[in-house]
Design a protein around this motif. Structure first.
Motif, PDB file in Angstrom:
ATOM      1  N   GLY A 179       3.284 -12.607  -2.882  1.00 14.48           N
ATOM      2  CA  GLY A 179       2.243 -11.535  -2.366  1.00 14.48           C
ATOM      3  C   GLY A 179       1.233 -11.984  -1.898  1.00 14.48           C
ATOM      4  N   ALA A 180       0.577 -13.277  -2.382  1.00 18.56           N
ATOM      5  CA  ALA A 180      -0.760 -13.783  -1.662  1.00 18.56           C
ATOM      6  C   ALA A 180      -0.093 -14.126  -0.227  1.00 18.56           C
ATOM      7  CB  ALA A 180      -1.324 -14.912  -2.507  1.00 18.56           C
ATOM      8  N   PHE A 181       0.684 -15.063  -0.213  1.00 19.36           N
ATOM      9  CA  PHE A 181       1.274 -15.538   1.100  1.00 19.36           C
ATOM     10  C   PHE A 181       1.279 -14.364   2.243  1.00 19.36           C
ATOM     11  CE2 PHE A 181       4.423 -16.450   4.209  1.00 19.36           C
ATOM     12  CZ  PHE A 181       4.032 -17.447   4.804  1.00 19.36           C
ATOM     13  N   VAL A 182       2.029 -13.149   1.829  1.00 15.87           N
ATOM     14  CA  VAL A 182       2.192 -12.101   2.868  1.00 15.87           C
ATOM     15  C   VAL A 182       0.959 -11.619   2.926  1.00 15.87           C
ATOM     16  CG1 VAL A 182       3.344  -9.899   2.958  1.00 15.87           C
ATOM     17  CG2 VAL A 182       4.568 -11.846   2.186  1.00 15.87           C
ATOM     18  N   ALA A 183       0.016 -11.198   2.134  1.00 18.24           N
ATOM     19  CA  ALA A 183      -1.237 -10.522   2.218  1.00 18.24           C
ATOM     20  C   ALA A 183      -2.082 -11.575   3.032  1.00 18.24           C
ATOM     21  CB  ALA A 183      -1.608 -10.301   1.139  1.00 18.24           C
ATOM     22  N   LEU A 184      -2.308 -12.638   2.862  1.00 21.05           N
ATOM     23  CA  LEU A 184      -3.131 -13.326   3.664  1.00 21.05           C
ATOM     24  C   LEU A 184      -2.747 -13.665   4.971  1.00 21.05           C
ATOM     25  CD1 LEU A 184      -4.197 -15.986   0.820  1.00 21.05           C
ATOM     26  CD2 LEU A 184      -5.422 -14.072   1.920  1.00 21.05           C
ATOM     27  N   LEU A 242       4.885 -15.805 -11.356  1.00 22.13           N
ATOM     28  CA  LEU A 242       4.105 -16.733 -10.522  1.00 22.13           C
ATOM     29  C   LEU A 242       4.709 -16.739  -9.076  1.00 22.13           C
ATOM     30  CD1 LEU A 242       4.146 -20.129 -12.656  1.00 22.13           C
ATOM     31  CD2 LEU A 242       2.103 -18.871 -11.825  1.00 22.13           C
ATOM     32  N   THR A 243       5.878 -16.496  -8.912  1.00 18.60           N
ATOM     33  CA  THR A 243       6.699 -16.058  -7.565  1.00 18.60           C
ATOM     34  C   THR A 243       5.993 -14.843  -7.087  1.00 18.60           C
ATOM     35  OG1 THR A 243       8.636 -17.045  -8.537  1.00 18.60           O
ATOM     36  CG2 THR A 243       8.779 -15.916  -6.599  1.00 18.60           C
ATOM     37  N   ILE A 265       9.411  -7.414  -6.588  1.00 17.08           N
ATOM     38  CA  ILE A 265      10.148  -6.729  -5.687  1.00 17.08           C
ATOM     39  C   ILE A 265       9.323  -6.233  -4.580  1.00 17.08           C
ATOM     40  CG2 ILE A 265      11.036  -4.339  -5.470  1.00 17.08           C
ATOM     41  CD1 ILE A 265      12.483  -4.905  -8.187  1.00 17.08           C
ATOM     42  N   LEU A 266       7.911  -5.700  -5.006  1.00 20.34           N
ATOM     43  CA  LEU A 266       6.911  -5.410  -3.888  1.00 20.34           C
ATOM     44  C   LEU A 266       6.832  -6.621  -2.908  1.00 20.34           C
ATOM     45  CD1 LEU A 266       4.554  -3.491  -6.214  1.00 20.34           C
ATOM     46  CD2 LEU A 266       6.176  -2.720  -4.462  1.00 20.34           C
ATOM     47  N   ALA A 267       6.456  -7.838  -3.345  1.00 24.73           N
ATOM     48  CA  ALA A 267       6.086  -8.886  -2.622  1.00 24.73           C
ATOM     49  C   ALA A 267       7.371  -9.248  -1.678  1.00 24.73           C
ATOM     50  CB  ALA A 267       6.042 -10.088  -3.456  1.00 24.73           C
ATOM     51  N   VAL A 268       8.455  -9.183  -2.053  1.00 25.86           N
ATOM     52  CA  VAL A 268       9.903  -9.290  -1.242  1.00 25.86           C
ATOM     53  C   VAL A 268       9.685  -8.112  -0.269  1.00 25.86           C
ATOM     54  CG1 VAL A 268      12.132  -9.520  -0.946  1.00 25.86           C
ATOM     55  CG2 VAL A 268      10.827 -11.033  -2.755  1.00 25.86           C
ATOM     56  N   GLY A 269       9.494  -6.865  -0.770  1.00 25.48           N
ATOM     57  CA  GLY A 269       9.429  -6.018   0.201  1.00 25.48           C
ATOM     58  C   GLY A 269       8.368  -5.854   1.275  1.00 25.48           C
ATOM     59  N   VAL A 325      -1.628  -8.497  -7.986  1.00 30.25           N
ATOM     60  CA  VAL A 325      -2.117  -7.814  -9.167  1.00 30.25           C
ATOM     61  C   VAL A 325      -1.393  -7.642 -10.365  1.00 30.25           C
ATOM     62  CG1 VAL A 325      -3.294  -5.528 -10.058  1.00 30.25           C
ATOM     63  CG2 VAL A 325      -4.070  -6.437  -7.791  1.00 30.25           C
ATOM     64  N   LEU A 326      -0.044  -6.849  -9.872  1.00 28.21           N
ATOM     65  CA  LEU A 326       0.906  -7.119 -11.114  1.00 28.21           C
ATOM     66  C   LEU A 326       1.607  -8.495 -11.519  1.00 28.21           C
ATOM     67  CD1 LEU A 326       3.234  -4.134  -9.577  1.00 28.21           C
ATOM     68  CD2 LEU A 326       1.758  -4.040 -11.243  1.00 28.21           C
ATOM     69  N   GLY A 327       1.596  -9.385 -10.757  1.00 26.55           N
ATOM     70  CA  GLY A 327       1.888 -10.700 -11.104  1.00 26.55           C
ATOM     71  C   GLY A 327       0.671 -11.319 -12.038  1.00 26.55           C
ATOM     72  N   VAL A 328      -0.691 -10.987 -11.889  1.00 26.19           N
ATOM     73  CA  VAL A 328      -1.599 -11.511 -12.589  1.00 26.19           C
ATOM     74  C   VAL A 328      -1.508 -10.537 -13.982  1.00 26.19           C
ATOM     75  CG1 VAL A 328      -4.154 -11.650 -12.930  1.00 26.19           C
ATOM     76  CG2 VAL A 328      -2.836 -12.335 -10.821  1.00 26.19           C
ATOM     77  N   LEU A 329      -1.277  -9.464 -13.821  1.00 26.76           N
ATOM     78  CA  LEU A 329      -1.296  -8.634 -15.006  1.00 26.76           C
ATOM     79  C   LEU A 329      -0.089  -9.016 -15.923  1.00 26.76           C
ATOM     80  CD1 LEU A 329      -2.087  -4.877 -13.908  1.00 26.76           C
ATOM     81  CD2 LEU A 329      -3.334  -6.351 -15.208  1.00 26.76           C
ATOM     82  N   ALA A 330       1.015  -9.552 -15.553  1.00 27.59           N
ATOM     83  CA  ALA A 330       2.270 -10.075 -15.989  1.00 27.59           C
ATOM     84  C   ALA A 330       2.145 -11.395 -16.601  1.00 27.59           C
ATOM     85  CB  ALA A 330       3.391 -10.104 -15.230  1.00 27.59           C
ATOM     86  N   ARG A 331       1.217 -12.334 -16.221  1.00 25.65           N
ATOM     87  CA  ARG A 331       0.638 -13.296 -16.447  1.00 25.65           C
ATOM     88  C   ARG A 331      -0.314 -13.239 -18.049  1.00 25.65           C
ATOM     89  NH1 ARG A 331       2.997 -18.023 -16.017  1.00 25.65           N
ATOM     90  NH2 ARG A 331       0.752 -19.125 -16.375  1.00 25.65           N
TER      91      ARG A 331
END
Length: 91
Positions: A73-78, A67-68, A23-27, A45-51
């Motif tokens: 999140g990485a795409f948007v941040a970078l 993974l999504t 949700i944060l990544a899409v937002g 960070v939340l995705g890695v913790l979930a993995r």
């Protein structure tokens, strides 16, 4: 007790961390640069913790959600960091 199609007695539930990260990544797509960088990093960070939680307990849910969250999140941040850097350090 019912079993799912894989013979597991307990149903798989998606990790709350992965759902929040997604949700944060899409937002982050809808925010300006600084906010998008922060939300994108939080989603990673939340995705890695979930993995990590998924590797410890495979019954926490499908891995594609975390993974999504990491990928988006990485795409948007970078991408926002590159755009912000290009804007701030132009000559």
């Amino acid at each position: 007790m019912s079993t799912d199609r894989f013979g597991s007695a307990s149903p798989r539930r998606t990790s709350l961390l992965a759902i929040i990260g997604l949700i944060l990544a899409v937002g982050a797509f809808f925010l300006p640069a600084v906010g998008a960088i922060v939300l994108g990093a939080a989603a990673v960070v939340l995705g890695v913790l979930a993995r990590r939680k998924l590797k410890q307990d495979p019954s926490t849910g499908p891995s594609w959600v975390s993974l999504t969250a990491i990928v988006i999140g990485a795409f948007v941040a970078l991408s926002q960091a590159v755009l912000l850097g290009a804007f701030l350090f132009r000559r």
